[in-house]
Design an enzyme around this catalytic site. Structure first.
Site, mmCIF file in Angstrom:
data_model
loop_
_atom_site.group_PDB
_atom_site.id
_atom_site.type_symbol
_atom_site.label_atom_id
_atom_site.label_comp_id
_atom_site.label_asym_id
_atom_site.label_seq_id
_atom_site.Cartn_x
_atom_site.Cartn_y
_atom_site.Cartn_z
ATOM 1 N N ALA A 124 0.767 -1.246 0.000
ATOM 2 C CA ALA A 124 0.000 0.000 0.000
ATOM 3 C C ALA A 124 0.798 1.296 0.000
ATOM 4 O O ALA A 124 0.255 2.342 -0.346
ATOM 5 C CB ALA A 124 -0.952 0.011 1.205
ATOM 6 N N CYS A 136 3.764 -0.846 -12.468
ATOM 7 C CA CYS A 136 4.163 0.334 -13.246
ATOM 8 C C CYS A 136 5.352 -0.045 -14.121
ATOM 9 O O CYS A 136 6.378 0.631 -14.149
ATOM 10 C CB CYS A 136 4.475 1.525 -12.335
ATOM 11 S SG CYS A 136 5.768 1.219 -11.109
ATOM 12 N N GLU A 171 2.088 -2.635 4.313
ATOM 13 C CA GLU A 171 3.359 -2.357 3.651
ATOM 14 C C GLU A 171 4.457 -3.122 4.381
ATOM 15 O O GLU A 171 4.586 -3.020 5.599
ATOM 16 C CB GLU A 171 3.655 -0.858 3.659
ATOM 17 C CG GLU A 171 5.025 -0.484 3.135
ATOM 18 C CD GLU A 171 5.306 -0.989 1.720
ATOM 19 O OE1 GLU A 171 6.417 -1.479 1.490
ATOM 20 O OE2 GLU A 171 4.397 -0.889 0.858
ATOM 21 N N ASP A 220 -0.920 -3.901 -5.846
ATOM 22 C CA ASP A 220 -0.098 -2.998 -6.654
ATOM 23 C C ASP A 220 1.346 -3.453 -6.440
ATOM 24 O O ASP A 220 2.044 -2.959 -5.567
ATOM 25 C CB ASP A 220 -0.315 -1.547 -6.213
ATOM 26 C CG ASP A 220 0.449 -0.567 -7.085
ATOM 27 O OD1 ASP A 220 0.451 -0.752 -8.314
ATOM 28 O OD2 ASP A 220 1.068 0.360 -6.534
ATOM 29 N N ARG A 226 8.576 2.774 4.809
ATOM 30 C CA ARG A 226 7.479 3.098 3.887
ATOM 31 C C ARG A 226 6.119 2.937 4.572
ATOM 32 O O ARG A 226 5.176 3.668 4.275
ATOM 33 C CB ARG A 226 7.565 2.222 2.630
ATOM 34 C CG ARG A 226 8.689 2.656 1.692
ATOM 35 C CD ARG A 226 8.914 1.656 0.554
ATOM 36 N NE ARG A 226 7.722 1.364 -0.206
ATOM 37 C CZ ARG A 226 7.215 2.137 -1.166
ATOM 38 N NH1 ARG A 226 7.805 3.281 -1.473
ATOM 39 N NH2 ARG A 226 6.130 1.778 -1.820
ATOM 40 N N PRO A 243 2.966 4.505 -0.975
ATOM 41 C CA PRO A 243 2.874 5.495 0.104
ATOM 42 C C PRO A 243 1.452 5.838 0.564
ATOM 43 O O PRO A 243 1.281 6.647 1.451
ATOM 44 C CB PRO A 243 3.544 6.722 -0.505
ATOM 45 C CG PRO A 243 3.238 6.619 -1.960
ATOM 46 C CD PRO A 243 3.273 5.153 -2.283
ATOM 47 N N GLY A 290 -1.467 6.423 -1.740
ATOM 48 C CA GLY A 290 -2.374 7.048 -2.696
ATOM 49 C C GLY A 290 -3.553 6.165 -3.046
ATOM 50 O O GLY A 290 -4.711 6.593 -3.019
ATOM 51 N N LYS A 291 -3.283 4.905 -3.365
ATOM 52 C CA LYS A 291 -4.361 3.994 -3.752
ATOM 53 C C LYS A 291 -5.233 3.639 -2.548
ATOM 54 O O LYS A 291 -6.449 3.506 -2.667
ATOM 55 C CB LYS A 291 -3.775 2.752 -4.419
ATOM 56 C CG LYS A 291 -3.049 3.064 -5.738
ATOM 57 C CD LYS A 291 -2.421 1.830 -6.338
ATOM 58 C CE LYS A 291 -1.709 2.149 -7.648
ATOM 59 N NZ LYS A 291 -0.490 2.979 -7.461
#
Length: 458
Positions: free
Chosen positions: A109, A230, A132, A177, A137, A111, A113-114
């Site tokens: 998760a 990404c 996380e 992610d 982080r 930083p 944002g999602k």
């Protein structure tokens, strides 16, 4: 400065499109923010926004801002009115389609944002577990959850394996992610280029397989799993999904609508393609205003049922007796318009209101078990910054209203005291009506309670 082996592979993949793809690296990166509906109505913000904004087509509250704007330096940022986020990164949480009252896991998760985007869809109802694995982080993740005013989050610092040992078929929706080789961020982050290698791509694919297997165990029958990266590497995208579906035939790819500029996944780019790879999504920097991303929407066989509780190793967290919160209730009666209800938890001398039905946190590394209310001290209670950011001006009895362009806001964020008249006690400090922190008034001086670690001058 792109890695040579990366360019060779991309030319093989893209053919005639490669020239346009390569040229995109000379274009400026797109910048965007996402309005936080937990704090404001979109139309209200658009009327008062001091920036030039244009809609990001694949998300409800995302807007591009111009290179001349600096939203990260505006007081609205400290108030959590918006989250600055790369435009393409807004897509995965949108496809998760979170709903109020559900149990949702954001497995990788930081930083945040999602996670905060998912929480906005949940409207404060249900449970979102934001995890996380890296401690530093995870701390940033927890801070962003706080800034955005999210009240129903359990923030953990665990391995996916440890979570899957504690939760089986427990979550309605899961976002993975996944950590990846970061090829889609080369334009945004030059360090990603330096760290790239074909070996790292393979290592990332192996790590993604482990994470996805854990996610599969934790998802309810009928539940939705969104996988995203990404990177452009087929090994980490179409390849990771195909191998996952081979290991987990109970999952299938869901066909979903592709928004403006989105392209389909390419089955030919992986050795043993799974059925439906063309329904996965690629975001290319030469096709849309954003960086490179990939996402796949998967569904687990079965029927999603709200009555299915799933497996939770240690049951539900019981919390504490209300008598142990008497200092907080005294503070609330004196300073809040309406008392805060729910189940409470003590972490040392720190008091939290837990999300409804929060699972037991025994044997889990937890940073934030719900809304941090404040510190229980001998015969008194000191409210937390998180509580300030979760409250609206109409929920407190005393408000110090500041305007975003006033010197008082800058002074407050720098940690300075403010001169003002009024009744003695705690004041919610606001900027243009958005809560930003606490102050305590006595003798015409508002003592500053903005956290020292967040102050602009240290």
């Amino acid at each position: 400065m792109l890695p040579e082996q990366f360019c060779v592979r991309m030319k093989e993949m893209l053919g005639e499109e490669y020239a346009a793809f390569y040229a995109s690296y000379d274009l400026p990166k797109y910048q965007a923010l996402r309005i936080n509906p937990l704090k404001t109505e979109r139309d209200t913000f658009l009327l008062q926004a001091p920036f030039s904004l244009n809609r990001v087509p694949w998300t409800t509250n995302g807007y591009y801002y111009s290179g001349n704007d600096q939203p990260g330096r505006h007081p609205y940022h400290e108030a959590g009115v918006y989250y600055i986020q790369e435009p393409s990164a807004m897509a995965p949480a949108e496809y998760l389609m979170a709903e109020p009252g559900e149990r949702i896991l954001d497995l990788c998760a930081a930083p945040g944002g999602k996670s905060s985007q998912i929480a906005c869809s949940m409207q404060g109802e249900g449970l979102i577990v934001c995890n996380e694995i890296h401690p530093a982080r995870a701390k940033i993740l927890s801070e962003n959850i706080e800034r955005m005013g999210v009240c129903n989050a359990l923030v953990t610092n665990e391995t996916p394996q440890k979570l899957s040992d504690n939760f089986r078929e427990y979550f309605d929706r899961i976002l993975v992610d996944a950590p990846c080789s970061g090829e889609g961020m080369f334009r945004k982050n030059e360090d990603a280029c330096d760290e790239w290698s074909p070996e790292n791509v393979e290592n990332c694919a192996a790590r993604q397989a482990e994470i996805l297997d854990c996610a599969a165990e934790m998802l309810k029958p009928g539940g939705r799993l969104v996988y995203s990266t990404c990177t452009f590497a087929p090994t980490e995208n179409e390849g990771s999904i195909s191998r996952f579906l081979e290991r987990h035939p109970e999952f299938s790819i869901l066909p979903v609508e592709k928004k403006d500029g989105m392209m389909p996944g390419v089955p030919a780019w992986t050795e043993h393609p799974a059925d439906g790879l063309e329904h996965t999504i690629r975001l290319w920097p030469h096709h849309l205003k954003g960086e490179g991303h990939y996402l796949a929407v998967l569904q687990k066989a079965g029927v999603l049922s709200r009555t299915c509780q799933g497996y939770c190793r240690n049951g539900v967290e019981k919390g504490i007796n209300e008598k142990e919160c008497r200092e907080f209730f005294a503070f609330a009666e004196e300073n809040l318009v309406k008392n805060i209800t729910g189940n409470f938890l003590k972490f040392g001398d720190q008091l939290y209101r837990m999300p409804e039905g929060m699972p037991s946190i025994r044997n889990l590394k937890v940073l934030r078990p719900g809304l941090h209310l404040g510190t229980l001290k001998k015969n008194r209670f000191e409210p937390s910054h998180a509580l300030a950011l979760a409250l609206r001006p109409d929920q407190v009895k005393h408000v110090c209203s500041l305007e975003s362009d006033s010197p008082q806001v800058k002074a407050y964020l720098n940690g300075q005291t403010l001169n003002m008249d009024g009744e003695k006690g705690w004041y919610l400090v606001t900027v243009d009506g958005y809560s930003i922190g606490w102050g305590k008034l006595a003798g015409g001086i508002l003592k500053n309670h903005y956290p020292k670690g967040l102050r602009k001058n240290g």
